[in-house]
Write a protein that holds these residues in place. Structure first.
Motif, mmCIF file in Angstrom:
data_model
loop_
_atom_site.group_PDB
_atom_site.id
_atom_site.type_symbol
_atom_site.label_atom_id
_atom_site.label_comp_id
_atom_site.label_asym_id
_atom_site.label_seq_id
_atom_site.Cartn_x
_atom_site.Cartn_y
_atom_site.Cartn_z
ATOM 1 N N GLY A 1 0.795 -1.221 0.000
ATOM 2 C CA GLY A 1 0.000 0.000 0.000
ATOM 3 C C GLY A 1 0.830 1.275 0.000
ATOM 4 N N ASP A 2 2.133 1.142 0.258
ATOM 5 C CA ASP A 2 3.033 2.296 0.274
ATOM 6 C C ASP A 2 3.804 2.447 -1.026
ATOM 7 N N HIS A 3 3.474 1.659 -2.045
ATOM 8 C CA HIS A 3 4.288 1.623 -3.260
ATOM 9 C C HIS A 3 4.486 2.999 -3.875
ATOM 10 N N GLY A 4 3.411 3.776 -3.974
ATOM 11 C CA GLY A 4 3.509 5.093 -4.603
ATOM 12 C C GLY A 4 4.473 6.010 -3.885
ATOM 13 N N GLU B 1 12.298 1.115 -10.652
ATOM 14 C CA GLU B 1 10.917 0.701 -10.417
ATOM 15 C C GLU B 1 10.839 -0.721 -9.900
ATOM 16 N N ALA B 2 11.630 -1.623 -10.487
ATOM 17 C CA ALA B 2 11.633 -3.014 -10.027
ATOM 18 C C ALA B 2 12.194 -3.113 -8.608
ATOM 19 N N MET B 3 13.191 -2.297 -8.306
ATOM 20 C CA MET B 3 13.762 -2.282 -6.968
ATOM 21 C C MET B 3 12.716 -1.887 -5.930
ATOM 22 N N VAL B 4 11.950 -0.836 -6.220
ATOM 23 C CA VAL B 4 10.919 -0.368 -5.305
ATOM 24 C C VAL B 4 9.826 -1.419 -5.151
ATOM 25 N N GLU B 5 9.515 -2.124 -6.239
ATOM 26 C CA GLU B 5 8.515 -3.190 -6.164
ATOM 27 C C GLU B 5 8.948 -4.261 -5.165
ATOM 28 N N ARG B 6 10.229 -4.579 -5.136
ATOM 29 C CA ARG B 6 10.730 -5.566 -4.168
ATOM 30 C C ARG B 6 10.625 -5.029 -2.746
ATOM 31 N N TRP B 7 10.879 -3.718 -2.567
ATOM 32 C CA TRP B 7 10.707 -3.141 -1.235
ATOM 33 C C TRP B 7 9.263 -3.306 -0.771
ATOM 34 N N ALA B 8 8.327 -2.944 -1.640
ATOM 35 C CA ALA B 8 6.914 -2.975 -1.270
ATOM 36 C C ALA B 8 6.444 -4.401 -0.965
ATOM 37 N N ARG B 9 6.984 -5.361 -1.686
ATOM 38 C CA ARG B 9 6.588 -6.764 -1.478
ATOM 39 C C ARG B 9 7.425 -7.451 -0.403
ATOM 40 N N ARG B 10 8.386 -6.741 0.168
ATOM 41 C CA ARG B 10 9.293 -7.309 1.174
ATOM 42 C C ARG B 10 10.015 -8.535 0.612
ATOM 43 N N GLN B 11 10.440 -8.401 -0.630
ATOM 44 C CA GLN B 11 11.108 -9.489 -1.341
ATOM 45 C C GLN B 11 12.623 -9.329 -1.218
ATOM 46 N N GLY B 12 13.198 -9.935 -0.193
ATOM 47 C CA GLY B 12 14.633 -9.840 0.021
ATOM 48 C C GLY B 12 15.105 -8.509 0.569
ATOM 49 N N ARG B 13 14.228 -7.542 0.680
ATOM 50 C CA ARG B 13 14.541 -6.212 1.206
ATOM 51 C C ARG B 13 13.388 -5.782 2.107
ATOM 52 N N LEU B 14 13.691 -4.934 3.086
ATOM 53 C CA LEU B 14 12.652 -4.383 3.947
ATOM 54 C C LEU B 14 12.767 -2.870 3.950
ATOM 55 N N ALA B 15 11.648 -2.190 3.725
ATOM 56 C CA ALA B 15 11.602 -0.730 3.787
ATOM 57 C C ALA B 15 10.897 -0.325 5.077
ATOM 58 N N TYR B 16 11.515 0.605 5.784
ATOM 59 C CA TYR B 16 10.977 1.100 7.054
ATOM 60 C C TYR B 16 10.514 2.545 6.861
ATOM 61 N N LEU B 17 9.389 2.866 7.468
ATOM 62 C CA LEU B 17 8.873 4.229 7.448
ATOM 63 C C LEU B 17 8.750 4.743 8.873
ATOM 64 N N TRP B 18 9.140 6.010 9.072
ATOM 65 C CA TRP B 18 8.889 6.693 10.341
ATOM 66 C C TRP B 18 7.651 7.541 10.156
ATOM 67 N N GLU B 19 6.705 7.411 11.097
ATOM 68 C CA GLU B 19 5.440 8.135 10.982
ATOM 69 C C GLU B 19 5.224 9.038 12.188
ATOM 70 N N VAL B 20 4.717 10.219 11.907
ATOM 71 C CA VAL B 20 4.310 11.165 12.935
ATOM 72 C C VAL B 20 2.848 11.500 12.672
ATOM 73 N N GLU B 21 1.983 11.147 13.620
ATOM 74 C CA GLU B 21 0.539 11.362 13.471
ATOM 75 C C GLU B 21 0.039 10.769 12.158
ATOM 76 N N ASP B 22 0.436 9.519 11.924
ATOM 77 C CA ASP B 22 0.016 8.744 10.744
ATOM 78 C C ASP B 22 0.519 9.325 9.430
ATOM 79 N N ARG B 23 1.519 10.179 9.482
ATOM 80 C CA ARG B 23 2.104 10.744 8.266
ATOM 81 C C ARG B 23 3.549 10.277 8.145
ATOM 82 N N ALA B 24 3.865 9.617 7.021
ATOM 83 C CA ALA B 24 5.222 9.130 6.806
ATOM 84 C C ALA B 24 6.163 10.309 6.564
ATOM 85 N N VAL B 25 7.298 10.316 7.264
ATOM 86 C CA VAL B 25 8.226 11.445 7.165
ATOM 87 C C VAL B 25 9.653 11.012 6.837
#
Length: 301
Positions: free
Chosen positions: A156-159, A182-206
């Motif tokens: 859901g965070d792909h965009g 684009e393919a790299m980001v797709e792997r992040w979103a699918r957690r395919q061998g990579r993990l992307a972390y987001l920091w959120e403040v009041e439900d807003r990714a920063v």
């Protein structure tokens, strides 16, 4: 000295894996690439270049390339007076199959002899693109007092991930854009061998931090990106600390990252949360002679 060309990552790891793992932090990039080639071969569409130069049965130099990316070199395994010969052997072999090599990255002790000989052999100029420092962390120092919390990114965070990856590329890598972004980001979103972390403040990714390729005992962290409007609040620092701790909690003994030496702020931040400097590496790109400077010269930073 002899050059041994390997057909697979497993073959190269069998030939030189012990040498690479002896200095795992210094070799986290080639080890991560080889692990990806072994475990996820479809990520790289073109056949890789995998070679080691041997000196009386000992590893002198390891070279890894996944076209269209540049070459990655290991730490030297021979004395400096022998390194020129190893670099010359590698240049002669690689020039026959990849005369359009765009760049080389590795420790200055290895990159310098290779880049100079490559430039002279091909008529290009070797220009220093970025000087970086490798850091290693085994214990996180938390970053207190930063509002917000972290979470793993998903499909859901792909965009947003794609938007921020492009922004990171434009800011940090304007000369050498990421191939297959684009393919790299797709792997992040699918957690395919990579993990992307987001920091959120009041439900807003920063802020965004990615846990990249694995090594036998560690995980490489990066990229780290906070959009300009959210900088100055410690979000990237807190998220890097949280992502690093999560990777340690998942069983990794170490985390590694690369920091641009031209950015003293990021270097200071990483040290503050527990990252310790290991060694410096140079990325040199090969440009036409018409760009100025004699062939074989490495431009100052």
């Amino acid at each position: 000295m002899d050059l041994v060309r390997c057909g697979t990552a497993t073959e190269l790891l069998d030939a030189a894996g012990g040498f690479l793992v002896e200095r795992e932090a210094e070799h986290n990039l080639p080890l991560g690439i080889l692990a990806t080639l072994r475990d996820e071969p479809d990520i790289y569409p073109a056949p890789p270049y995998l070679a080691t130069v041997m000196d009386a049965g000992q590893v002198a130099l390891v070279a890894v390339r996944t076209p269209p990316h540049g070459l990655v070199l290991s730490e030297p395994g021979v004395a400096v007076e022998r390194l020129g010969e190893a670099a010359a052997i590698l240049v002669a072999d690689l020039a026959a199959v990849a005369p359009d090599l765009p760049s080389v990255l590795g420790p200055a002790a290895s990159v310098g002899p290779f880049a100079g000989r490559w430039a002279l052999a091909t008529g290009h100029r070797a220009a220093l693109q970025v000087a970086e420092r490798i850091y290693r962390l085994s214990r996180v120092v938390p970053a207190p007092g930063v509002p917000g919390t972290w979470r793993l990114a998903g499909e859901g965070d792909h965009g947003r991930l794609l938007e921020w990856a492009r922004a990171f590329q434009d800011e940090a890598l304007p000369v050498s854009p990421i191939v297959g972004l684009e393919a790299m980001v797709e792997r992040w979103a699918r957690r395919q061998g990579r993990l992307a972390y987001l920091w959120e403040v009041e439900d807003r990714a920063v802020s965004l931090v990615v846990a990249g390729a694995r090594t036998p005992n560690g995980r490489r962290i990066g990229p780290v990106y906070t959009p300009p409007e959210a900088r100055g609040h410690g979000y990237g620092t807190a998220l890097t600390a949280a992502a690093s701790q999560d990777q340690l909690d998942r069983g990794h003994a170490f985390c590694f990252l690369f920091a641009d030496l031209a950015n003293p702020t990021s270097n200071a931040i990483y040290r503050r949360i527990g990252y310790e400097p290991v060694t410096d590496v140079d990325q040199v790109r090969f440009v036409d002679r018409g760009d100025g400077g004699p062939p074989g010269a490495v431009s100052p930073p």
